[in-house]
Write an enzyme that holds these catalytic residues in place. Sequence first.
Site: not given
Length: 311
Positions: A18, A142, A171, A192, A241, A268
Amino acid sequence: MIGFYSPRTHSLVENDYCFIQDEEADKLAKKAFNMLKEFGNTCYDEKSGNGILRHIMTRVGKNSGELMLVIVTNGEEIIEKEKFVSMISKEFQNLKSIVQNINNENTNIIMGKKCITLYGEDYIVDTLGDYKFKISPLSFYQVNPVQTEALYYKAIEMAELDGSETAFDLYCGIGTISSFLSSKCKKVYGVEIVPEAIEDAKENASINKLFNVEYICGASEKVIPEMYEKENVKADVVFVDPPRKGCDQALLDTIIKMKPKKMIYVSCNVATLGRDLKYLTDNGFELSKVQPVDQFPQTAHCENVCLLTLK
Ligand SMILES: C[S@@+](CC[C@H](N)C(=O)[O-])C[C@H]1O[C@@H](n2cnc3c(N)ncnc32)[C@H](O)[C@@H]1O
């Protein structure tokens, strides 16, 4: 075999390298898979529900160099478990944590709820900016730490904080944005849904000596309406987020009623971001800035950070 799902299917396309993965993490996944196969462990078959190995997750602390290996299995058995752990831990000196995660469900969710630590700690540590973070297997982290710092700095810069604010970090995962916010705000509340991530967040606040940050475990769309309506807790600035599905409407409705001066939306997924921005701008907010941050180079995905201000 190891590979990627072809788009919108669960058919695996074999891939043994990858290009956008950390090299060490890539090597570790490949080695672990080949060893486990050699020892007789079978691959899980979604249709029949048979087989042992479901997924291999690797995580690397970009700044600390620490490696984590998570073997997701159907049931508790791993053939030659001790031999495997002993061999792989000798081969990868930075391997700090090997965890078995059990997922017996007929689901496309990768991880199950039960984790068994097979070697080392049940977490790795990494640093972002001036802060240290403990990261457990079930906690979100992340994937691109270099760009993550850029993303957080941009989000905080957009908010133009003066130090007097109460901020919500919704979040919040393991409390990364909250930590970056702590020195810029009077008080930060992080919310969260994953209990293990909130445990990490609380410990991270203690490791980094952040005394003005408070973490609450629960769904943002439940916690925030309760805090606002029952306890009259309000934010001057709200950071969100969310995962790819975006924000729940109950949360957006509470933010709209609460009228924070600013809202920073980190996303995202442009599709759900577009949907939520439309709702917010139809209901009292103005979209003042948008800054894409390339968190996923060489893919079609792009992270965005947006500033919304009250009209
Ligand atoms: C994209 S991640 C962002 C995490 C963190 N801000 C970061 O930068 O590492 C989204 C997080 O939202 C959490 N989450 C998902 N649904 C949630 C909900 N309804 N309420 C609160 N948190 C949720 C996930 O567990 C995950 O940690």
